[in-house]
Design an enzyme around this catalytic site. Structure first.
Site, PDB file in Angstrom:
ATOM      1  N   HIS A  57       0.843  -1.192   0.000  1.00 32.28           N
ATOM      2  CA  HIS A  57       0.000   0.000   0.000  1.00 32.28           C
ATOM      3  C   HIS A  57       0.877   1.239   0.000  1.00 32.28           C
ATOM      4  O   HIS A  57       2.101   1.137   0.107  1.00 32.28           O
ATOM      5  CB  HIS A  57      -1.015  -0.013   1.150  1.00 32.28           C
ATOM      6  CG  HIS A  57      -0.442   0.080   2.527  1.00 32.28           C
ATOM      7  ND1 HIS A  57       0.394  -0.881   3.064  1.00 32.28           N
ATOM      8  CD2 HIS A  57      -0.585   1.024   3.507  1.00 32.28           C
ATOM      9  CE1 HIS A  57       0.731  -0.532   4.298  1.00 32.28           C
ATOM     10  NE2 HIS A  57       0.154   0.618   4.591  1.00 32.28           N
ATOM     11  N   HIS A  59       1.300   3.978   1.971  1.00 32.47           N
ATOM     12  CA  HIS A  59       1.775   4.767   3.111  1.00 32.47           C
ATOM     13  C   HIS A  59       3.303   4.952   3.067  1.00 32.47           C
ATOM     14  O   HIS A  59       4.035   4.016   2.720  1.00 32.47           O
ATOM     15  CB  HIS A  59       1.352   4.112   4.431  1.00 32.47           C
ATOM     16  CG  HIS A  59      -0.087   4.355   4.768  1.00 32.47           C
ATOM     17  ND1 HIS A  59      -0.802   3.554   5.620  1.00 32.47           N
ATOM     18  CD2 HIS A  59      -0.944   5.326   4.352  1.00 32.47           C
ATOM     19  CE1 HIS A  59      -2.040   4.020   5.734  1.00 32.47           C
ATOM     20  NE2 HIS A  59      -2.152   5.082   4.961  1.00 32.47           N
ATOM     21  N   ASP A  61       5.616   4.920   5.192  1.00 35.79           N
ATOM     22  CA  ASP A  61       6.478   3.974   5.915  1.00 35.79           C
ATOM     23  C   ASP A  61       6.502   2.596   5.232  1.00 35.79           C
ATOM     24  O   ASP A  61       7.063   1.645   5.770  1.00 35.79           O
ATOM     25  CB  ASP A  61       6.068   3.852   7.397  1.00 35.79           C
ATOM     26  CG  ASP A  61       4.672   3.315   7.590  1.00 35.79           C
ATOM     27  OD1 ASP A  61       3.782   3.632   6.778  1.00 35.79           O
ATOM     28  OD2 ASP A  61       4.461   2.572   8.565  1.00 35.79           O
ATOM     29  N   HIS A  62       5.920   2.510   4.045  1.00 36.18           N
ATOM     30  CA  HIS A  62       5.999   1.290   3.229  1.00 36.18           C
ATOM     31  C   HIS A  62       6.590   1.554   1.851  1.00 36.18           C
ATOM     32  O   HIS A  62       6.919   0.608   1.133  1.00 36.18           O
ATOM     33  CB  HIS A  62       4.612   0.642   3.105  1.00 36.18           C
ATOM     34  CG  HIS A  62       4.100   0.142   4.416  1.00 36.18           C
ATOM     35  ND1 HIS A  62       4.047  -1.190   4.763  1.00 36.18           N
ATOM     36  CD2 HIS A  62       3.656   0.821   5.510  1.00 36.18           C
ATOM     37  CE1 HIS A  62       3.595  -1.313   5.995  1.00 36.18           C
ATOM     38  NE2 HIS A  62       3.343  -0.109   6.477  1.00 36.18           N
ATOM     39  N   HIS A 115      -7.579  -0.943   5.532  1.00 37.07           N
ATOM     40  CA  HIS A 115      -6.577  -0.013   6.098  1.00 37.07           C
ATOM     41  C   HIS A 115      -6.419   1.172   5.141  1.00 37.07           C
ATOM     42  O   HIS A 115      -6.437   2.328   5.561  1.00 37.07           O
ATOM     43  CB  HIS A 115      -5.265  -0.766   6.279  1.00 37.07           C
ATOM     44  CG  HIS A 115      -4.112   0.059   6.756  1.00 37.07           C
ATOM     45  ND1 HIS A 115      -4.075   0.637   8.001  1.00 37.07           N
ATOM     46  CD2 HIS A 115      -2.942   0.391   6.152  1.00 37.07           C
ATOM     47  CE1 HIS A 115      -2.925   1.291   8.137  1.00 37.07           C
ATOM     48  NE2 HIS A 115      -2.224   1.168   7.031  1.00 37.07           N
ATOM     49  N   ASP A 134      -0.166  -3.784   6.199  1.00 39.23           N
ATOM     50  CA  ASP A 134      -0.854  -3.343   7.407  1.00 39.23           C
ATOM     51  C   ASP A 134      -2.314  -3.804   7.439  1.00 39.23           C
ATOM     52  O   ASP A 134      -3.160  -3.165   8.063  1.00 39.23           O
ATOM     53  CB  ASP A 134      -0.814  -1.812   7.528  1.00 39.23           C
ATOM     54  CG  ASP A 134       0.590  -1.292   7.809  1.00 39.23           C
ATOM     55  OD1 ASP A 134       1.500  -2.104   8.033  1.00 39.23           O
ATOM     56  OD2 ASP A 134       0.764  -0.057   7.796  1.00 39.23           O
ATOM     57  N   HIS A 172       4.566  -4.489  10.774  1.00 37.28           N
ATOM     58  CA  HIS A 172       4.961  -3.850  12.034  1.00 37.28           C
ATOM     59  C   HIS A 172       5.103  -4.870  13.164  1.00 37.28           C
ATOM     60  O   HIS A 172       4.409  -5.890  13.185  1.00 37.28           O
ATOM     61  CB  HIS A 172       3.906  -2.816  12.479  1.00 37.28           C
ATOM     62  CG  HIS A 172       3.837  -1.601  11.616  1.00 37.28           C
ATOM     63  ND1 HIS A 172       4.603  -0.476  11.846  1.00 37.28           N
ATOM     64  CD2 HIS A 172       3.093  -1.343  10.514  1.00 37.28           C
ATOM     65  CE1 HIS A 172       4.323   0.445  10.924  1.00 37.28           C
ATOM     66  NE2 HIS A 172       3.408  -0.059  10.100  1.00 37.28           N
TER      67      HIS A 172
HETATM   68 ZN    ZN Z   1      -0.137   1.642   6.528  1.00 35.30          ZN
END
Ligand code: ZN
Length: 257
Positions: A57, A59, A61-62, A115, A134, A172
């Site tokens: 996805h 985001h 942090d990905h 998400h 996530d 995570h």
């Molecule tokens: Zn995420």
């Protein structure tokens, strides 16, 4: 066919980037690279050359390392077609029911919104490996930033149906706090109590807990158990539709401290 070799790279506060290598072809995927430098360094330590980036996805942090890793290695970036505009550097778009071959290992693609509205998961059937970003965490699930409880329940129900031996490689290290919350929903679940104790021991030793197995998730993850009567009763919704139960469990987790 050789199964994937998979290495865990902890980055940022609690993110995991995964390196997955298919030995016959030498293909190496960086899954959800939050950042570039530690991922490039981990590959170099092993003598691996990153050939692909797989994004679940959009985001940051990905995907934050996408462009730098691509510039350094020429890697091909594979991500969800629904989110093509939000995946930096995307080269190949994949969608539900499709597949993508990492060397000789095939990933089957699941569209798992909830998400985010474009989230996908990569399931390497031959390697028993699920990269789920996530959507699913060990004993938890992602927050519903863009999707509805119904979407997320449907997404999780599809992942839950994978073989029990499936290893769950999530994005995570949230396992310990997830276990604490899960115990508030199912304090009498013996499998959950045993798993939570194991997680506490691992974390006390400074060790990571991911991956887990889908078999353990089915027995201990309250978000996969919204259709279990004991879980519905525990949140005051005996006999209710699993979507309603799921939504209530998620609501309680959102305010859990
Ligand atoms: Zn995420």
């Amino acid at each position: 066919m050789a199964r994937l070799e998979i290495e865990r790279i902890p980055v940022l506060q609690d993110n995991y980037v995964w390196l997955a290598r298919e030995a016959d072809s030498g293909a190496v995927a960086a899954v959800d690279p939050s950042v570039a430098e530690p991922v490039l360094a981990a590959a170099e330590r092993r003598g691996w050359k990153i050939t692909h980036i797989l994004n679940t996805h959009h985001h940051p942090d990905h995907t934050g390392g996408n462009l730098e890793i691509k510039a350094a290695t020429g890697a091909t970036i594979v991500g969800p077609s629904h989110d093509r505009a939000r995946i930096p550097g995307i080269d190949v778009e994949v969608s539900d029911g499709g597949s993508y071959d990492l060397g000789r290992e095939r990933a089957e693609i699941f569209f798992v919104p909830g998400h985010t509205k474009g989230h996908i998961a990569f399931w390497f059937r031959n390697s028993d490996a699920l990269f789920c970003g996530d959507t699913l965490f060990l004993m938890g699930c992602g927050r519903l930033f863009e999707g509805t409880p119904e979407q997320m329940w449907n997404s999780l129900s599809r992942l839950r149906a994978l073989p029990e031996s499936t290893k769950v490689y999530c994005g995570h290290e949230y396992t310990q706090s997830n276990a604490r919350f899960a115990l508030t929903v199912e304090p009498a679940n013996a499998d959950l109590k045993a798993r939570a104790a194991w997680v506490d021991r691992m974390r006390a030793e400074g060790k990571g807990t991911v991956p887990g197995t889908m078999g353990d998730e089915r027995k201990t993850n309250p978000f996969l158990r919204a259709d279990v009567p004991a879980v519905a009763a525990a949140v005051g919704l005996a006999g209710a539709d699993p979507v309603k139960v799921f939504a209530e469990v998620r609501r309680r987790k959102d305010v859990f401290r």
